[in-house]
Design an enzyme around this catalytic site. Structure first.
Site, PDB file in Angstrom:
ATOM      1  N   TYR A 133       0.831  -1.199   0.000  1.00  0.00           N
ATOM      2  CA  TYR A 133       0.000   0.000   0.000  1.00  0.00           C
ATOM      3  C   TYR A 133       0.870   1.254   0.000  1.00  0.00           C
ATOM      4  CZ  TYR A 133      -3.898  -3.111   1.298  1.00  0.00           C
ATOM      5  OH  TYR A 133      -4.847  -4.107   1.328  1.00  0.00           O
ATOM      6  N   LYS A 183       4.766 -15.082   0.087  1.00  0.00           N
ATOM      7  CA  LYS A 183       4.495 -15.565  -1.268  1.00  0.00           C
ATOM      8  C   LYS A 183       5.804 -15.499  -2.047  1.00  0.00           C
ATOM      9  CE  LYS A 183       1.850 -17.261  -4.467  1.00  0.00           C
ATOM     10  NZ  LYS A 183       1.499 -18.697  -4.401  1.00  0.00           N
ATOM     11  N   ASP A 216      -1.713 -18.185  -0.256  1.00  0.00           N
ATOM     12  CA  ASP A 216      -2.837 -18.950  -0.792  1.00  0.00           C
ATOM     13  C   ASP A 216      -3.118 -20.179   0.062  1.00  0.00           C
ATOM     14  OD1 ASP A 216      -0.342 -19.757  -1.637  1.00  0.00           O
ATOM     15  OD2 ASP A 216      -0.918 -20.124  -3.721  1.00  0.00           O
ATOM     16  N   ASP A 240      -4.247  -7.604   5.728  1.00  0.00           N
ATOM     17  CA  ASP A 240      -5.588  -7.083   5.497  1.00  0.00           C
ATOM     18  C   ASP A 240      -6.531  -8.205   5.076  1.00  0.00           C
ATOM     19  OD1 ASP A 240      -7.711  -5.377   5.111  1.00  0.00           O
ATOM     20  OD2 ASP A 240      -6.818  -4.268   3.461  1.00  0.00           O
ATOM     21  N   ASP A 244      -9.701 -10.144   7.620  1.00  0.00           N
ATOM     22  CA  ASP A 244     -11.112 -10.176   7.234  1.00  0.00           C
ATOM     23  C   ASP A 244     -11.595 -11.618   7.059  1.00  0.00           C
ATOM     24  OD1 ASP A 244     -10.951  -7.460   7.272  1.00  0.00           O
ATOM     25  OD2 ASP A 244     -11.556  -7.142   5.200  1.00  0.00           O
TER      26      ASP A 244
END
Length: 354
Positions: A133, A183, A216, A240, A244
């Site tokens: 971000y 990742k 993943d 993030d 959630d």
């Protein structure tokens, strides 16, 4: 009696409904535990953006700087692009005040049905000020066939190290187990760098068992076996997404709290529910106030009132365990005020055992 000066930004949508609920619980806890909170409200929101062309005034950060903490309800409204609302209010506050830890506890309370059959008690530690971000990038050739967009990720040794140290320290005070989201099999520069720093900081925390999972696979395992996890640390984007997902696995994103922390306490920290502004139910009095109330408890713990914070969370747990007062997202019929009153009753009467 200790008095705390709290900046309050109800924001948009259901933020205008759950914020008063959370503040009323704070007042009740303060009366029981010998402190008070002075609330200064700011109407910074998408409505302000529509009126004045900015989410907050030019001196907004300076106005917040002298407060002990910031409590935020929600940001976002139809007609205002999300990148405008977030980058006009929430993200500037996080970065100006070096709130580099986004802390999101996830717990399956007794009485709540989860999509999975498992015990859940974990914390997601999200790097909050850099990573994916970043503000570096741009767009070229808008509207033409060759149009392009470039977004740069920024991972610094200082930024990654400080959030990893926070996460390892937290794990050492919980169950002693940390999982790093990565990742590095597909993202060739930033994620191997992240992995190297995880291994480096792990050597400084020998009492913590740790492993790493590709994002993943981690998402799948968080659904299939969430009880194995204790502290999960991830970059801005990965944290993030994971927080959630974990909140949904624990029954509803409406119960999820968060803290944007400046651990050194050089600047005010900010506390907010995860659920967002939910314009589809705003104004109907049906929003789940748990995320906001739990966020307020996290704020009180940060301000030095752990007993008050524990009592608030215990009251939430007791109401949910009893089962007769539940909001619609949890399968009940109670409104925002109904659930808030049930929590207030337990706190006021000192009955917070589930």
């Amino acid at each position: 009696m200790t008095t705390h000066d709290i900046a309050v930004i109800p924001g948009d949508g259901i933020g205008l409904e759950v914020t008063p609920a959370a503040l009323e619980v704070v007042r009740a806890a303060g009366r029981r535990h010998g402190f008070t909170c002075q609330f200064t409200e700011y109407d910074w929101s998408c409505e302000r953006y529509k009126r004045e062309g900015a989410m907050m005034p030019p001196d907004g950060i300076d106005r917040l700087r002298g407060h002990d903490a910031v409590f935020l309800g929600a940001v976002g409204a139809p007609g205002v692009p999300d990148h405008v609302s977030l980058w006009g209010l929430l993200i500037p506050i996080r970065r100006a005040f070096r709130q580099y830890v986004n802390l999101r506890p996830v717990r399956l309370f007794d009485g709540i049905e989860s999509p999975v059959n498992a015990a859940i008690d974990l914390v997601v530690v999200r790097e909050n000020t850099e990573g994916e971000y970043s503000e570096i990038g741009g767009r070229m050739n808008r509207g033409f066939p060759g149009e392009m967009a470039v977004q740069e990720s920024v991972f610094t040794r200082a930024g990654v190290t400080r959030v990893l140290d926070y996460a390892f320290d937290l794990a050492s005070r919980r169950r002693g187990y940390l999982t790093s989201a990565t990742k590095s099999n597909g993202i060739v520069h930033t994620m191997p760098f992240w992995d190297e720093l995880v291994e480096e900081r792990a050597r400084e925390h020998p009492g913590v068992r740790w492993d790493q999972e590709h994002i993943d696979a981690l998402c799948a395992k968080l659904v299939l076996g969430p009880s194995r996890f204790d502290v999960i640390v991830g970059s801005n984007l990965f944290g993030d997404i994971l927080s959630d997902l974990a909140a949904a696995v624990a029954g509803s994103i409406g119960i999820a709290p968060s803290a944007n922390l400046n651990p050194e306490r050089e600047f005010p920290s900010m506390f907010e529910p995860v659920h967002g502004s939910a314009p589809d139910i705003a104004g109907r009095g049906v929003a789940n106030p748990i995320g906001a109330i739990w966020s307020a408890a996290m704020m009180l713990e940060h301000l030095g009132h752990p007993a008050a914070a524990d009592e608030i969370v215990a009251a939430i747990a007791a109401v949910l365990a009893k089962g007769d007062v539940r909001t619609r997202d949890l399968g009940g019929t109670a409104g925002t005020d109904d659930f808030t009153r049930a929590v207030l009753t337990l706190i006021t009467e000192g009955r917070t055992e589930g």
